[in-house]
Design a protein around this motif. Structure first.
Motif, short mmCIF file in Angstrom:
data_model
loop_
_atom_site.label_atom_id
_atom_site.label_comp_id
_atom_site.label_asym_id
_atom_site.label_seq_id
_atom_site.Cartn_x
_atom_site.Cartn_y
_atom_site.Cartn_z
N SER A 1 -56.50 99.51 -15.06
CA SER A 1 -55.22 98.97 -15.06
C SER A 1 -54.26 100.47 -15.10
O SER A 1 -53.81 100.58 -16.47
N TRP B 1 -47.90 98.18 -10.00
CA TRP B 1 -49.12 97.58 -9.65
C TRP B 1 -50.02 97.87 -10.68
O TRP B 1 -51.00 96.88 -10.67
N MET C 1 -46.88 102.89 -6.20
CA MET C 1 -47.31 101.70 -6.65
C MET C 1 -47.44 101.64 -8.29
O MET C 1 -48.38 101.27 -8.77
N THR D 1 -43.08 99.97 -2.80
CA THR D 1 -44.29 100.27 -2.01
C THR D 1 -44.41 99.99 -0.56
O THR D 1 -43.86 98.82 -0.34
N SER E 1 -53.64 93.62 -7.01
CA SER E 1 -53.42 95.03 -6.92
C SER E 1 -54.41 95.87 -6.29
O SER E 1 -54.38 96.89 -5.48
N LEU F 1 -52.31 100.10 -11.19
CA LEU F 1 -53.93 100.41 -10.85
C LEU F 1 -54.33 101.90 -10.75
O LEU F 1 -53.61 102.74 -10.34
N ALA G 1 -51.64 92.39 -0.65
CA ALA G 1 -51.75 91.68 -2.14
C ALA G 1 -51.37 90.33 -1.67
O ALA G 1 -51.80 89.44 -2.14
#
Length: 398
Positions: free
Chosen positions: A106, A251, A248, A52, A281, A253, A60
């Motif tokens: 999520s 994470w 990501m 990332t 996130s 997301l 973050a």
């Protein structure tokens, strides 16, 4: 043993019939297997090899150091939703109200799950291209729906054509699930292709879940957002996320955009299952939308370079491979070996220590192919192709 009979019972008798009908992931099976073998080159799991980018990570960390460690709104940080609304409109000309029509999830996997549970009742049919992402059928079943695969063919570049789609429609058809650019094939759909699909959705009054997680990874032509087609916004749940284009995956997301009444229904499921997406996130995602375009362009250009390497390499060793125009997967035809996709994958792993995923894991129409992810380094792909070349030479059917 039971109190009344004294006989032993098996715990699996308590598992619902719905869950017993859900198969384990064919991808995870190979992921677990390769972890036991040394010197494996994995072209299996669809995960970017990039870390990332630093600005996203810093955002973050800063949020944690500020003490922003509590729940956000069920819908997600308004600041993030506002940026997502601007992002979608800038790319595709579709406007969503950040206050009532975007839910931060999520991962896009949760977005898919809550969309299914919000849209279908037990027995409703969900139409989807075959082959397709391994989660589509299980998520449909877990929501009580009936998964209806619609055949696609290599000869048609694995596009979902209106003829087979309309032939699959029944009075129980409720949802059309699209996933383009496609996992596992790398197929894309032109605006004209999608317009023909949209006509069927309108004539049969189907809701549409459009999984566009790989939208930024389109190498030839332009990606068309399904919700941007005339009349489609009001019937479409649009799925997106940060895992692939922004590197990501861990994470967790994603996001869902839909008309307000549908978004409210999605949020009901989300609030009881997840409450809200991870707070840190979400701050990383804000940084990704603010500062990430250069990173996305760099990564996509490199994936395109690897795409050419792996497609040309498969063809050079005798495996016909159609031109994937999106995502980061190649889907070579392995029938010249006379092996099934499962046999090919297992033998390739044990004999040459290269991991791919059998096409049969993605549906009946995936048989005769394997999925190879080219989100590995250029050098790793070169080494894998050398090993695959040796393997194909040994196993070519006479």
């Amino acid at each position: 043993m039971t109190a009344e009979t004294g006989t032993r019972t098996s715990p699996d008798r308590y598992i619902s019939r719905r869950m017993q009908a859900v198969p384990p992931s064919g991808i995870r099976r190979f992921f677990d297997l390769l972890s036991t073998i040394e010197d494996v080159i994995s072209l299996g799991v669809g995960e970017p090899d990039y870390v990332t980018p630093e600005p996203f990570r810093r955002a973050a960390i800063a949020s944690i150091e500020r003490g922003d460690t509590h729940y956000t709104s069920n819908y997600g940080l308004l600041e993030l939703r506002e940026r997502l609304a601007t992002h979608i409109e800038r790319l595709y000309g579709v406007r969503y109200d950040p206050r009532s029509e975007i839910v931060v999830t999520s991962g896009s996997s949760e977005g898919l799950d809550i969309a299914m549970r919000a849209l279908i009742d037990p027995g409703d049919e969900v139409l989807c291209a075959d082959p397709s992402y391994v989660a589509y059928m299980p998520v449909t079943v877990m929501a009580g729906g009936v998964f209806v695969p619609v055949p696609t063919r290599q000869e048609d570049d694995f596009r979902l054509l209106p003829g087979p789609l309309e032939a699959a429609v029944t009075p129980r058809s409720r949802v059309l699930l699209l996933g383009y650019p496609a996992n596992p094939t790398g197929a894309t759909m032109s605006r004209e292709d999608l317009a023909a699909v949209a006509d069927i959705a309108e004539r049969y009054d189907l809701a549409v879940i459009s999984d566009e997680l790989y939208d930024r990874m389109t190498y030839e032509g332009e990606h068309t957002c399904f919700a941007s087609l005339p009349g489609m916004r009001e019937r479409t749940v649009l799925l997106g996320g940060f895992s692939k284009a922004y590197a990501m995956t861990g994470w967790r997301l994603g996001w869902v955009a839909a008309p307000a009444p549908i978004a409210e229904a999605l949020m009901k499921v989300h609030q009881y299952v997840m409450m809200s997406a991870p707070t840190a996130s979400q701050y990383a995602a804000i940084a990704a939308l603010d500062e990430g375009e250069a990173f996305v362009a760099e990564m996509v250009a490199e994936y395109n370079r690897r795409r050419r390497l792996i497609v040309d390499g498969f063809r050079a060793v005798g495996l016909p491979t159609f031109e994937p125009r999106g995502a980061f997967y190649a889907f070579p035809d392995i029938r010249v070996t006379g092996l099934t996709s499962l046999e090919f994958s297992e033998l390739l792993l044990t004999e040459e220590r290269v991991a791919v995923v059998p096409g049969s894991a993605f549906g009946a129409c995936g048989e005769g192919h394997v999925r190879a992810c080219y989100a590995s380094s250029f050098e790793q792909i070169e080494r894998a192709l050398e090993r695959i070349g040796r393997f194909v030479q040994r196993h070519r059917a006479e």
